[in-house]
Scaffold this active site. Structure first.
Site, mmCIF file in Angstrom:
data_model
loop_
_atom_site.group_PDB
_atom_site.id
_atom_site.type_symbol
_atom_site.label_atom_id
_atom_site.label_comp_id
_atom_site.label_asym_id
_atom_site.label_seq_id
_atom_site.Cartn_x
_atom_site.Cartn_y
_atom_site.Cartn_z
ATOM 1 N N SER A 177 -8.808 16.957 -27.533
ATOM 2 C CA SER A 177 -8.369 18.164 -26.742
ATOM 3 C C SER A 177 -7.730 19.140 -27.643
ATOM 4 C CB SER A 177 -7.501 17.556 -25.756
ATOM 5 O OG SER A 177 -7.489 18.493 -24.726
ATOM 6 N N LYS A 191 -9.053 21.046 -31.348
ATOM 7 C CA LYS A 191 -9.056 22.580 -31.627
ATOM 8 C C LYS A 191 -8.590 22.884 -32.997
ATOM 9 C CE LYS A 191 -7.897 23.597 -26.930
ATOM 10 N NZ LYS A 191 -8.774 23.576 -25.994
ATOM 11 N N HIS A 241 -10.689 12.566 -19.174
ATOM 12 C CA HIS A 241 -10.424 13.434 -20.282
ATOM 13 C C HIS A 241 -9.391 12.457 -21.125
ATOM 14 C CE1 HIS A 241 -9.027 16.845 -22.724
ATOM 15 N NE2 HIS A 241 -7.922 16.589 -22.311
HETATM 16 C C1 GTR Z 1 -5.490 21.669 -21.272
HETATM 17 C C2 GTR Z 1 -5.823 22.693 -21.805
HETATM 18 C C3 GTR Z 1 -7.113 22.389 -22.563
HETATM 19 C C4 GTR Z 1 -6.936 21.073 -23.291
HETATM 20 C C5 GTR Z 1 -5.850 20.138 -22.847
HETATM 21 C C6 GTR Z 1 -5.197 19.208 -23.957
HETATM 22 O O1 GTR Z 1 -4.464 22.108 -20.070
HETATM 23 O O2 GTR Z 1 -6.481 23.786 -20.819
HETATM 24 O O3 GTR Z 1 -7.798 23.462 -23.182
HETATM 25 O O4 GTR Z 1 -6.312 21.419 -24.556
HETATM 26 O O5 GTR Z 1 -4.854 21.057 -22.129
HETATM 27 O O6 GTR Z 1 -4.680 19.656 -24.875
HETATM 28 O O7 GTR Z 1 -4.800 18.146 -23.250
#
Ligand code: GTR
Length: 417
Positions: A256, A260, A397
């Site tokens: 996540s 990045k 996720h």
């Molecule tokens: C969310 C965000 C994502 C992702 C995520 C995370 O809120 O929108 O881009 O990075 O967090 O890091 O779990």
């Protein structure tokens, strides 16, 4: 009054819903910049031309999205805080190493947790950041509890109170992320550190993090993502000095937001031997031009500190961005890459992540590396490709055991062959 509030909230929800699309058929047509056209507009047909183009392309990503990494001193000291050779049921050496920076004494430093299998000589190593401190990734009682500011992800004051971790958060990370024993059992080492060691993850975090420590007064020039990528490179600096592992085979990995950061670290720092993107989504693996799931507008609005100021100027105008994320994958070539998506994580745009890697194939082909072997998004739980790989799994996720099974296979077959 109650009625009015309900109506207002319905209106705002529907406005928000208009900005988020989950329907493939509704994605407006878009054209991706040609990956084999250089920043100078010339056609690229050889490795030499691609490599000559590399710095200018990297610079474009820096200037427009992640911020230009400042040329700062990284004079540091390593201190072994703790080491033991009976960790993880006697199978691993555990080391906890603190990196401190001579010129930034206000930073607490980077605390690396390392597990190295005892029965392997100089194993390859997975390197990545964690969300809630090294102590949160497992039940090992000797892992030091982080003292640094932390996002209250879990909303459980018994674990994180007043943005500080408590003992009850040991082994209770919100994402599965780092199955140390599983990694060790397959003959790999792992090194992780808490991303908040270098900069707290909130819009004002830069004021007590690396960016202000180096004297930056404009937080929009660089970015939190840039600072975390820098952290990963400093971790690799340490690993290069550790004779117990093979730092030439360091696989940078992240989930996540940390995916990045790992992506940006891998693109900039070619010492990383391979890259794994676990559901990194917008600002990571996903194509920016596809209107599906999280968009650049939403992310910049919610997390204004993650990317540079310039990225915000592309609101409503993403087609004018001179590149897309497939070209960042091009910058990883010829190193192996694994990209993953999850069915329960449409927010990260699974197909957009697949297409991004897919559209990087011409660069891998310059190096004689094979592509994904499919033009269409693979079915659930059916990894595609080899040297560059992709999977779409069931579940939410997270970075879970299924993901790691595939990563360990990939690491064995491609990185450590
Ligand atoms: C969310 C965000 C994502 C992702 C995520 C995370 O809120 O929108 O881009 O990075 O967090 O890091 O779990």
């Amino acid at each position: 009054m109650k009625k009015l509030i309900i109506i207002l909230s319905l209106i705002s929800q529907s406005m928000f819903a208009q900005n988020v699309n989950y329907d493939e058929a509704k994605i407006p047509p878009y054209t991706l910049p040609d990956i084999l056209t250089g920043v100078d507009g010339k056609k690229i047909t050889t490795i030499k031309q691609w490599e000559a183009n590399r710095p200018a392309l990297l610079q474009l990503f820096a200037e427009n999205v992640y911020g230009v990494t400042p040329n700062i001193s990284a004079k540091h000291h390593y201190k072994i805080l703790e080491t033991k050779n009976d960790a993880l049921n006697g199978k691993a050496i555990r080391k906890q190493v603190l990196i401190t920076f001579d010129e930034y004494p206000q930073l607490s430093g980077i605390n690396i947790l390392l597990y190295i299998p005892k029965n392997v000589t100089r194993p390859p190593v997975f390197v990545g950041l964690n969300f809630e401190g090294n102590h949160s990734i497992g039940i090992d009682p000797y892992v030091l509890l982080t003292q640094n500011w932390m996002v209250d992800f879990q909303k459980n004051p018994e674990r994180v109170n007043n943005n500080r971790a408590l003992e009850a958060s040991r082994g209770k990370a919100i994402v599965e992320s780092w199955p140390a024993e599983m990694i060790i059992d397959k003959g790999f080492a792992m090194a992780t550190a808490y991303y908040g060691d270098i900069e707290p993850d909130h819009p004002e975090g830069w004021k007590s993090g690396l960016r202000s420590a180096i004297g930056m007064t404009d937080d929009q020039k660089w970015s939190a993502m840039g600072a975390w990528a820098w952290q990963l490179s400093r971790m690799l600096d340490y690993l290069e000095t550790d004779a117990d592992l093979n730092s030439k085979k360091a696989i940078v990995i992240g989930h996540s937001r940390l995916g990045k950061a790992a992506f940006w670290a891998a693109a900039q720092d070619q010492r990383f031997a391979a890259f794994i993107s676990n559901e990194s989504g917008e600002g990571g693996a996903a194509l920016k031009r596809r209107w599906y799931g999280e968009t650049h507008e939403i992310i910049n609005d919610k997390f204004p500190h993650w990317f540079s100021g310039k990225y915000k100027t592309y609101s409503n105008n993403i087609a004018s961005l001179p590149f897309d994320q497939h070209q960042l994958f091009g910058l990883i070539a010829p190193r192996p890459v694994y990209v993953t998506s999850a069915e329960g994580d449409q927010w990260a745009d699974p197909n957009g992540q697949f297409l991004s890697l897919k559209n990087a194939e011409p660069v891998f082909a310059l190096y004689g590396k094979k592509g994904l072997g499919t033009d269409t998004h693979p079915a659930l739980n059916q990894p595609a490709g080899s040297y560059i790989r992709y999977h779409y799994r069931t579940g939410k996720h997270d970075m879970n055991a299924y993901d790691w099974e595939q990563y360990l296979k990939f690491a064995k077959e491609v990185v450590n062959k």
